[in-house]
Scaffold this motif. Structure first.
Motif: not given
Length: 650
Positions: A395-400
């Motif tokens: 979850g939320g890995l788009r910025k990483y």
């Protein structure tokens, strides 16, 4: 015209990699084995593209028709006049297409693995197995006869066994590779029997001659195959059904799909290779190779292909909606997409506009190779970063993972059939073929397309959006300071994303068709409205449920209760197979057979041995070695002979 040596080098280069790295890799090329294997695959890919270009644009078309060329053929085993097993190379449109697909995707996997598998103790062995796998599939698609394809068909199975079980110290991986091997062996038995029936009635193993003899109206071979029957079904139909069983096993079609999800225990790049370009598409290729026989002489078997493909597509899509392991979601997605290819062949006719399904199936095989390889390698990038397969850890890995995020999104849009991505064009042709020939399958396929969009964007939002806790809270508290894996992992993602975005614009029908004449693919805007709406609906439902963390999915799952639980448990197919195996086969067949083996077969052997031992114990005293005892025996015997002589003399 290309010579046979050039074409033969395409499979021989990865074979050379297998032999060199398998024999000497761990000792001499431990650190450079990946580079060596990748260079060999790059050379094979260049040769494959060169071969395909030469065939499609220079010499393949004769009088407006793409012909079959056999640049190499030699007799391997001669049984009698007219009956032999030949080894050769055959080029036609689907062979050239498959050469490009296999080598390109395998090259992407080789490059990707340079980083992904770095540090593995058996790094050289891994690359040698990849070489064997690639060689096996390349040799399969250029085979010129049905027995030759069977040889490499089995070698593909061996290669998958080695790669799925690469982590041999992991019990689940060992169980998975055995499961894949055993399930496909049962299916391959059907394939072998089908081959024997086909060769018996056609009098040949050569593809061209076999197809010509079994599709020519009034031919002696076709008449004999149709007039012979069992249970009211012609021998030819039985043969094609048995061949399809082999194809269904290799392509994980219903009800033989149970091995493919467990195959995810192998390294993730291997999953990309198996799912996108090699093992699971072998079944589709086999049906396409013998398509004229299916379409012209065994229409009942072709209908079976259509319905099995449709059922597989729907069933796998429903299961994919419930899975939480990202690789298993993609595995069931593969089963569903292979189902699309199968039923597209099943609703097709031979030649003309009726052959749209054949072209659409091969087109979808081509585009699917791009976006499915991209999905698996993207999943590998996520797993490499987060060290977990479970969506709950993501979850939320788009910025990483920005590159992985964009390329994964492109792949999801492609498989969901959203224009202008590649999957839209190939899936539209499949739906159009189904609409023209079988409305039941069309509605199943249309509904399945909506499910596909839903479960893929459920995966996308679950990985890259949804909750966003800090990385320290995930995967056992391990912090992840490294990036996306570097150039070697990002380059394949970018190249495959380019293919997933642009491959649909290739005028595929001009090159690949059921009769070799080519066909123009017509785009009908009105027809595309429904499939795109279904796809967008699936995406928006997934966005509503999974873009932000909430309890809606749990509420819906609880309300569906039995259906959700059944789908999550894969409709209990594994349990049913275990029940049949353990309760029926083991109890009713294996145990009686073991009793007979132990008490009858072994009993007779043991009784013979025991009788011999008993007699030997009783008579062994005769051979005591005592001269006095021998003299006494001699005297008694002499007296007995004398008495008998006197008695008979009288």
């Amino acid at each position: 015209m290309l010579n046979a040596t050039t074409i033969a080098l395409i499979p021989l280069l990865p074979l050379a990699g297998f032999l060199v790295l398998g024999l000497f890799g761990r000792k001499y090329f431990k650190n450079s084995s990946g580079i060596i294997a990748t260079i060999l695959l790059l050379a094979a890919t260049i040769l494959a593209i060169y071969t395909a270009y030469g065939y499609f644009f220079e010499y393949g078309k004769v009088n407006g028709v793409y012909e079959k060329f056999i640049p190499l053929k030699y007799t391997w085993l001669q049984f009698s006049e007219g009956v032999s097993i030949d080894m050769g190379i055959m080029l036609d449109p689907i062979t050239c297409m498959m050469l490009v697909v296999i080598t390109f995707v395998s090259l992407m996997v080789h490059i990707y693995s340079l980083t992904y598998m770095k540090g593995e103790e058996r790094f050289a062995t891994y690359y040698s197995f990849l070489g064997l796998f690639t060689f096996s599939m390349l040799a399969l698609v250029i085979s010129s006869n049905v027995f030759q394809i069977y040889i490499f068909w089995e070698l593909v199975g061996v290669s998958s066994f080695l790669l799925i079980g690469f982590y041999y110290d992991k019990p689940s991986a060992v169980a998975a590779c055995k499961k894949a091997f055993i399930v496909t062996r049962f299916a391959d038995l059907g394939f072998l029997i089908g081959i024997l029936i086909l060769s018996f009635y056609s009098g040949t193993l050569d593809f061209s001659a076999l197809i010509q003899r079994l599709t020519t109206p009034g031919s002696a071979e076709l008449s004999a195959a149709l007039s012979s029957s069992f249970m009211g079904i012609s021998a030819l139909t039985w043969a094609m059904v048995l061949v399809f069983i082999g194809a269904a096993g290799k392509s994980a079609m219903f009800p033989l799909q149970i091995w493919l999800p467990d195959a995810m225990e192998g390294p993730t790049p291997v999953s990309a290779l198996i799912h996108a370009a090699t093992m699971v598409v072998a079944g589709v290729f086999l049906v396409a190779r013998l398509f004229p026989v299916f379409a012209l002489s065994a229409p009942d078997a072709l209908r079976l292909v259509a319905y099995v493909g449709a059922i597989s597509a729907l069933l796998a899509a429903i299961i994919a909606c419930t899975q939480t392991d990202i690789k298993r979601v993609l595995a069931f997605s593969t089963i569903s997409q292979i189902g699309y290819m199968m039923f597209a062949l099943g609703v097709s006719k031979y030649g003309g506009e009726g052959g749209l399904g054949y072209t659409a199936s091969m087109f979808h095989l081509f585009t699917h190779a791009m976006f499915k390889a991209l999905l698996f390698l993207g999943a590998g990038s996520v797993i490499h970063f987060i060290h977990s397969n479970e969506m709950k850890d993501m979850g939320g890995l788009r910025k990483y993972l920005p590159v992985t995020h964009i390329t994964f999104l492109i792949a999801c849009l492609a498989i969901a059939g959203i224009p202008p991505f590649a999957g839209f064009f190939s899936k539209e042709e499949i739906l159009s073929a189904a609409y023209q020939n079988n409305m039941i399958i069309y509605w199943i396929a249309l509904f399945t397309s909506g499910l596909t969009a839903f479960y893929m964007f459920r995966l996308y939002f679950g990985i890259f959006w949804n909750k966003a806790p800090s990385l320290k809270e995930r995967a056992g508290g391990e912090a992840h300071a490294h990036g996306e894996g570097g150039f070697a992992m990002m380059l394949p993602l970018i190249l495959l994303a380019t293919g997933a975005a642009a491959a649909g614009f290739i005028p595929f029908g001009n090159f690949v068709s059921s009769d070799g004449k080519g066909s123009e693919s017509a785009f009908h805007l009105q027809f595309s409205i429904a499939p795109v709406l279904f796809g967008l609906t699936g995406i928006f439902i997934a966005m509503w449920l999974y873009k932000k963390e909430n309890n809606k999915p749990d509420i819906i799952a609880a309300s569906m209760n039995g259906l959700y639980k059944s789908a999550w448990n894969k409709f209990y197919f594994d349990e049913m197979y275990l029940f049949v195996t353990k309760k029926i086969l083991f109890n009713l067949v294996a145990k009686p057979a073991a009793w007979i083996d132990k008490n009858v077969v072994d009993g007779l052997v043991n009784a013979t041995g025991n009788t011999t031992m008993f007699i030997s114990k009783k008579i062994k005293g005769i051979q005591s070695g005592k001269v006095q005892q021998y003299a006494a025996y001699f005297l008694v015997a002499a007296i007995a002979v004398a008495v008998l002589f006197i008695y008979w003399w009288k």
